[in-house]
Design a protein around this motif. Structure first.
Motif, PDB file in Angstrom:
ATOM      1  N   SER A 378       0.834  -1.188   0.000  1.00  0.00           N
ATOM      2  CA  SER A 378       0.000   0.000   0.000  1.00  0.00           C
ATOM      3  C   SER A 378       0.878   1.251   0.000  1.00  0.00           C
ATOM      4  CB  SER A 378      -0.911  -0.001   1.228  1.00  0.00           C
ATOM      5  OG  SER A 378      -1.586   1.235   1.344  1.00  0.00           O
ATOM      6  N   SER A 379       0.417   2.286  -0.670  1.00  0.00           N
ATOM      7  CA  SER A 379       1.146   3.552  -0.681  1.00  0.00           C
ATOM      8  C   SER A 379       1.017   4.297   0.634  1.00  0.00           C
ATOM      9  CB  SER A 379       0.636   4.443  -1.826  1.00  0.00           C
ATOM     10  OG  SER A 379      -0.766   4.673  -1.682  1.00  0.00           O
ATOM     11  N   ASP A 380       0.094   3.851   1.483  1.00  0.00           N
ATOM     12  CA  ASP A 380      -0.107   4.478   2.783  1.00  0.00           C
ATOM     13  C   ASP A 380       0.681   3.698   3.831  1.00  0.00           C
ATOM     14  OD1 ASP A 380      -0.899   5.672   5.089  1.00  0.00           O
ATOM     15  OD2 ASP A 380      -3.057   5.299   4.835  1.00  0.00           O
ATOM     16  N   PRO A 381       1.770   4.265   4.366  1.00  0.00           N
ATOM     17  CA  PRO A 381       2.577   3.538   5.353  1.00  0.00           C
ATOM     18  C   PRO A 381       1.781   3.120   6.579  1.00  0.00           C
ATOM     19  CG  PRO A 381       3.736   5.494   4.571  1.00  0.00           C
ATOM     20  CD  PRO A 381       2.327   5.597   4.061  1.00  0.00           C
ATOM     21  N   ALA A 382       0.737   3.852   6.900  1.00  0.00           N
ATOM     22  CA  ALA A 382      -0.056   3.528   8.087  1.00  0.00           C
ATOM     23  C   ALA A 382      -0.764   2.179   7.955  1.00  0.00           C
ATOM     24  CB  ALA A 382      -1.074   4.634   8.351  1.00  0.00           C
ATOM     25  N   LEU A 383      -0.941   1.718   6.720  1.00  0.00           N
ATOM     26  CA  LEU A 383      -1.631   0.447   6.487  1.00  0.00           C
ATOM     27  C   LEU A 383      -0.687  -0.747   6.449  1.00  0.00           C
ATOM     28  CD1 LEU A 383      -4.144   1.542   3.695  1.00  0.00           C
ATOM     29  CD2 LEU A 383      -4.581   1.283   6.150  1.00  0.00           C
ATOM     30  N   LEU A 384       0.618  -0.506   6.624  1.00  0.00           N
ATOM     31  CA  LEU A 384       1.581  -1.581   6.456  1.00  0.00           C
ATOM     32  C   LEU A 384       1.415  -2.678   7.501  1.00  0.00           C
ATOM     33  CD1 LEU A 384       3.874  -2.532   4.691  1.00  0.00           C
ATOM     34  CD2 LEU A 384       5.471  -1.296   6.160  1.00  0.00           C
ATOM     35  N   GLU A 385       1.182  -2.283   8.750  1.00  0.00           N
ATOM     36  CA  GLU A 385       1.014  -3.284   9.796  1.00  0.00           C
ATOM     37  C   GLU A 385      -0.231  -4.120   9.552  1.00  0.00           C
ATOM     38  OE1 GLU A 385       0.653  -3.679  14.668  1.00  0.00           O
ATOM     39  OE2 GLU A 385       0.913  -1.708  13.717  1.00  0.00           O
ATOM     40  N   ARG A 386      -1.326  -3.477   9.183  1.00  0.00           N
ATOM     41  CA  ARG A 386      -2.552  -4.229   8.888  1.00  0.00           C
ATOM     42  C   ARG A 386      -2.340  -5.149   7.698  1.00  0.00           C
ATOM     43  NH1 ARG A 386      -7.275   0.049   8.329  1.00  0.00           N
ATOM     44  NH2 ARG A 386      -8.374  -1.903   7.812  1.00  0.00           N
ATOM     45  N   THR A 387      -1.572  -4.684   6.707  1.00  0.00           N
ATOM     46  CA  THR A 387      -1.279  -5.523   5.540  1.00  0.00           C
ATOM     47  C   THR A 387      -0.499  -6.767   5.948  1.00  0.00           C
ATOM     48  OG1 THR A 387      -1.234  -3.580   4.092  1.00  0.00           O
ATOM     49  CG2 THR A 387      -0.156  -5.575   3.286  1.00  0.00           C
ATOM     50  N   PHE A 388       0.465  -6.563   6.826  1.00  0.00           N
ATOM     51  CA  PHE A 388       1.276  -7.700   7.269  1.00  0.00           C
ATOM     52  C   PHE A 388       0.419  -8.781   7.923  1.00  0.00           C
ATOM     53  CE2 PHE A 388       3.417  -9.866  10.751  1.00  0.00           C
ATOM     54  CZ  PHE A 388       4.450 -10.484  10.086  1.00  0.00           C
ATOM     55  N   TRP A 389      -0.392  -8.397   8.894  1.00  0.00           N
ATOM     56  CA  TRP A 389      -1.180  -9.407   9.600  1.00  0.00           C
ATOM     57  C   TRP A 389      -2.258 -10.017   8.692  1.00  0.00           C
ATOM     58  CZ3 TRP A 389       1.226 -11.361  13.285  1.00  0.00           C
ATOM     59  CH2 TRP A 389       2.005 -10.606  14.155  1.00  0.00           C
ATOM     60  N   LEU A 390      -2.759  -9.247   7.758  1.00  0.00           N
ATOM     61  CA  LEU A 390      -3.701  -9.812   6.798  1.00  0.00           C
ATOM     62  C   LEU A 390      -3.034 -10.910   5.985  1.00  0.00           C
ATOM     63  CD1 LEU A 390      -6.363  -9.898   5.222  1.00  0.00           C
ATOM     64  CD2 LEU A 390      -5.477  -8.030   3.787  1.00  0.00           C
ATOM     65  N   ARG A 391      -1.832 -10.652   5.503  1.00  0.00           N
ATOM     66  CA  ARG A 391      -1.142 -11.661   4.693  1.00  0.00           C
ATOM     67  C   ARG A 391      -0.689 -12.846   5.539  1.00  0.00           C
ATOM     68  NH1 ARG A 391       2.039  -7.863   0.210  1.00  0.00           N
ATOM     69  NH2 ARG A 391       0.122  -6.809  -0.465  1.00  0.00           N
ATOM     70  N   ALA A 392      -0.377 -12.599   6.798  1.00  0.00           N
ATOM     71  CA  ALA A 392      -0.052 -13.724   7.680  1.00  0.00           C
ATOM     72  C   ALA A 392      -1.267 -14.624   7.858  1.00  0.00           C
ATOM     73  CB  ALA A 392       0.439 -13.202   9.032  1.00  0.00           C
ATOM     74  N   ARG A 393      -2.449 -14.023   7.998  1.00  0.00           N
ATOM     75  CA  ARG A 393      -3.673 -14.831   8.119  1.00  0.00           C
ATOM     76  C   ARG A 393      -3.976 -15.559   6.815  1.00  0.00           C
ATOM     77  NH1 ARG A 393      -5.152 -10.425  11.472  1.00  0.00           N
ATOM     78  NH2 ARG A 393      -6.057  -9.282   9.722  1.00  0.00           N
ATOM     79  N   GLN A 394      -3.699 -14.912   5.686  1.00  0.00           N
ATOM     80  CA  GLN A 394      -3.886 -15.594   4.395  1.00  0.00           C
ATOM     81  C   GLN A 394      -2.947 -16.793   4.279  1.00  0.00           C
ATOM     82  OE1 GLN A 394      -3.189 -12.281   1.746  1.00  0.00           O
ATOM     83  NE2 GLN A 394      -5.377 -11.830   1.515  1.00  0.00           N
ATOM     84  N   ALA A 395      -1.705 -16.627   4.712  1.00  0.00           N
ATOM     85  CA  ALA A 395      -0.758 -17.752   4.683  1.00  0.00           C
ATOM     86  C   ALA A 395      -1.232 -18.876   5.593  1.00  0.00           C
ATOM     87  CB  ALA A 395       0.626 -17.273   5.104  1.00  0.00           C
ATOM     88  N   LYS A 396      -1.766 -18.517   6.769  1.00  0.00           N
ATOM     89  CA  LYS A 396      -2.288 -19.528   7.683  1.00  0.00           C
ATOM     90  C   LYS A 396      -3.454 -20.278   7.053  1.00  0.00           C
ATOM     91  CE  LYS A 396      -4.784 -19.987  12.053  1.00  0.00           C
ATOM     92  NZ  LYS A 396      -5.362 -19.277  13.218  1.00  0.00           N
ATOM     93  N   GLU A 397      -4.375 -19.562   6.431  1.00  0.00           N
ATOM     94  CA  GLU A 397      -5.536 -20.208   5.813  1.00  0.00           C
ATOM     95  C   GLU A 397      -5.113 -21.151   4.692  1.00  0.00           C
ATOM     96  OE1 GLU A 397      -7.829 -16.903   4.600  1.00  0.00           O
ATOM     97  OE2 GLU A 397      -8.441 -16.325   6.635  1.00  0.00           O
ATOM     98  N   GLN A 398      -4.164 -20.714   3.876  1.00  0.00           N
ATOM     99  CA  GLN A 398      -3.713 -21.578   2.772  1.00  0.00           C
ATOM    100  C   GLN A 398      -2.996 -22.815   3.309  1.00  0.00           C
ATOM    101  OE1 GLN A 398      -1.773 -19.491  -0.552  1.00  0.00           O
ATOM    102  NE2 GLN A 398      -2.725 -17.580   0.143  1.00  0.00           N
ATOM    103  N   SER A 399      -2.218 -22.655   4.376  1.00  0.00           N
ATOM    104  CA  SER A 399      -1.507 -23.798   4.966  1.00  0.00           C
ATOM    105  C   SER A 399      -2.496 -24.801   5.551  1.00  0.00           C
ATOM    106  CB  SER A 399      -0.550 -23.310   6.059  1.00  0.00           C
ATOM    107  OG  SER A 399       0.393 -22.390   5.545  1.00  0.00           O
ATOM    108  N   ILE A 400      -3.509 -24.299   6.276  1.00  0.00           N
ATOM    109  CA  ILE A 400      -4.508 -25.202   6.872  1.00  0.00           C
ATOM    110  C   ILE A 400      -5.301 -25.908   5.780  1.00  0.00           C
ATOM    111  CG2 ILE A 400      -6.642 -25.241   8.219  1.00  0.00           C
ATOM    112  CD1 ILE A 400      -5.486 -23.044   9.960  1.00  0.00           C
ATOM    113  N   ARG A 401      -5.648 -25.166   4.732  1.00  0.00           N
ATOM    114  CA  ARG A 401      -6.418 -25.763   3.643  1.00  0.00           C
ATOM    115  C   ARG A 401      -5.641 -26.900   2.974  1.00  0.00           C
ATOM    116  NH1 ARG A 401      -8.002 -21.328   1.599  1.00  0.00           N
ATOM    117  NH2 ARG A 401      -6.457 -21.094  -0.055  1.00  0.00           N
ATOM    118  N   ALA A 402      -4.338 -26.712   2.818  1.00  0.00           N
ATOM    119  CA  ALA A 402      -3.515 -27.766   2.208  1.00  0.00           C
ATOM    120  C   ALA A 402      -3.407 -28.982   3.118  1.00  0.00           C
ATOM    121  CB  ALA A 402      -2.124 -27.219   1.895  1.00  0.00           C
TER     122      ALA A 402
END
Length: 552
Positions: A378-402
């Motif tokens: 994101s071009s907004d630095p304030a959203l970087l932390e939220r982006t990180f945890w969102l992608r961590a949850r996406q990685a968790k979901e994909q790992s569990i699904r596999a």
């Protein structure tokens, strides 16, 4: 298939070095006639053969020339000298080799479609000891020298040597550490009767030692490697005297060998982000390690738990964001594809446990799964932390699904077949025999996909992550009070241009290891990505306080 043949007992192996190696190792058997053969005839070595599976073949074929994927496990420990005598180490090594025949097997290859294991069971406990002695070496090298020799030196393993154990006492380890007397107990009194104390006032001196186990990857995986480490030290440093260990070896042999025992597609995987590579004739592996303190490890765990993810999922997101921040070429619209090993051992039902000698945990039980994440920020630095945890949850979901997919077993079989086919046709080393697959497919009609046609996209993987989890759940430190494990390093020999990120917890401390071919990548791109890059490291910032990722 099983082919029983009569082979002579191996000759006595010469000692590598050291005065503590017995010239004649003898286990006192209560029934000597059973081994001399008056009741059962001459000793026989029972031979077992089986064909390699697809996963095993996919690991074996590329390893033939330079040992690609040969694994190692390093453990640094302190122990009294009596615990690490060569004869005692060799007895423990022999016990575990009897329990796990794959460590003693050899490979026979007739052509690319006919590769198999051959195992000649030991004819006696002495035979098992001599074979273990041949595959044991004592050195005086440091941890760095041992690992570098395995990764960058001539290959340690071969078709006839699928495992090798090295015990090293570095020259700097001569500074001995006294330890207080052990709590009196019947077992301890036996040990004290058998050995003379090395220090004053009943104390023993503990020396610094290095344990290095080398095995091929096609006989097992990382979980077997670490379980073996725990079993080894439970025997070596669990308080048993030497004569009791010799009895264990005799009993193991009698139990096992006294009487012979009887279309899924990956087309949806889209990647494209890769490190800029370069061609070089020589491969040179480098290992960089980041070790977190116990306090910081606890902080990381709390941070991840508060956001509903594991450290493994967070590391997928860290790699994703670290790469996006680097901005090294490539199409930023293409996602980042990462892959990791899937441990298949939990799928095996405990009720299906097999009796000896088929009860070994040395087997290859690996599948693979992929995590695909966006490559933009994101071009907004304030959203970087939220982006990180969102992608961590996406990685968790994909790992569990596999892991929970009902097609996990079928998909693993299919992927293994595909990888074996690639290994046969595109191996890093050209074999002297021709591929049987070309001959068998020559008269076969062309295969037509039943899936709808899609535009071709890149499925290139960005990085391989190996998340070993909490290894303190495998190593039962209380089970070997005579040794103190303090360091664990693991990995494997890599192919040209390879990169592997490992993460695990040991002794309550998180460790991240990045291994890569330093000659396979352009410029300083790996140094910038490395967990040691900084200060501060993007890995450390991401796990301890992700909000700071927006700084700098």
């Amino acid at each position: 298939m099983i082919d029983i043949s009569s082979l002579p007992t191996l000759p006595q192996a010469a000692a590598d070095s050291g005065e503590d190696v017995p010239v004649h190792f003898r286990l006192d058997d209560a029934s000597p006639e059973a081994e001399t053969g008056s009741a059962i005839g001459p000793l026989h070595r029972y031979r077992y053969e089986r064909k390699m599976g697809d996963s095993e073949l996919a690991y074996y074929l590329p390893s033939r020339q330079t040992g690609v994927n040969d694994m190692y496990l390093h453990l640094g420990f302190r122990a009294p000298e009596r615990i690490v005598r060569r004869s005692r180490v060799c007895t423990v090594w022999a016990i575990l080799r009897v329990r796990h025949p794959m460590l003693c097997a050899r490979v026979e290859m007739n052509d690319l479609g006919d590769v198999g294991f051959i195992y000649d069971a030991p004819a006696s406990p002495e035979d098992a000891y001599r074979d273990a002695d041949v595959h044991l070496e004592c050195r005086t090298q440091s941890k760095e020298e041992l690992i570098d020799a395995h990764l960058n030196g001539s290959r340690t393993l071969s078709n006839s040597r699928l495992s090798y154990l090295i015990i090293s006492e570095p020259p700097s380890a001569q500074a001995q550490l006294p330890t207080p007397p052990r709590t009196p107990s019947p077992t301890n009194r036996i040990i004290e009767d058998s050995f003379t104390s090395g220090g004053e006032n009943g104390t023993e001196y503990r020396r610094e030692y290095k344990f290095l186990l080398c095995t091929t990857h096609f006989v097992g995986d990382g979980m077997a490697l670490h379980q073996f480490g725990d079993d080894f030290f439970a025997l070596l440093a669990g308080g048993r005297p030497d004569n009791e260990l010799e009895c264990v070896l005799r009993e193991e042999w009698h139990t096992r060998w006294r009487v012979p025992p009887g279309t899924l597609s990956q087309q949806r995987l889209v990647g494209g982000q890769t490190f800029p590579r370069q061609t070089h004739s020589e491969r040179h592996s480098i290992i960089t390690t980041v070790t977190f303190t116990t306090e910081r490890t606890q902080t990381i765990l709390r941070n991840c738990k508060a956001h509903g993810v594991s450290i493994s999922a967070a590391l997928f997101a860290i790699c994703n964001l670290a790469w996006a921040r680097m901005g090294v070429g490539g199409d930023k619209t293409a996602p980042t594809l990462m892959y990791s090993a899937l441990n298949l051992r939990p799928y095996f039902s405990p009720e299906c446990a097999r009796p000896a000698p088929w009860d070994s945990y040395w087997y290859l039980a690996l599948g693979y799964f992929h995590v695909v994440l966006p490559s933009f920020l994101s071009s907004d630095p304030a959203l970087l932390e939220r982006t990180f945890w969102l992608r961590a949850r996406q990685a968790k979901e994909q790992s569990i699904r596999a892991a929970r997919s009902p097609l996990a077993a079928s998909r693993t079989h299919e992927m293994a077949r595909e990888r074996a086919d690639r290994a046969r046709e595109q191996g890093v080393w050209v074999a002297s025999c021709s591929s049987t697959r070309h001959r068998s497919d020559a008269n076969s009609p062309p295969k037509t996909s039943v899936l709808p046609q899609r535009a071709k996209v890149s499925s290139a993987a960005f990085i391989d992550l190996s998340m070993l989890g909490n290894l303190d759940g495998i190593y039962k430190h209380a089970g070997f009070p005579d040794a103190e494990l303090h360091t664990l390093t693991t990995g494997s020999r890599q192919r040209h241009g390879a990169m592997l990120l490992l993460a695990y917890t040991f002794k309550d401390r998180l460790r991240i290891i990045l291994g890569y071919d330093s000659n396979g990548f352009e410029g300083d791109v790996v140094n910038r990505f490395s967990p040691q890059a900084g200060p501060p490291s993007i890995f450390q910032i991401g796990l301890l306080n992700v909000g700071k990722l927006s700084e700098g």
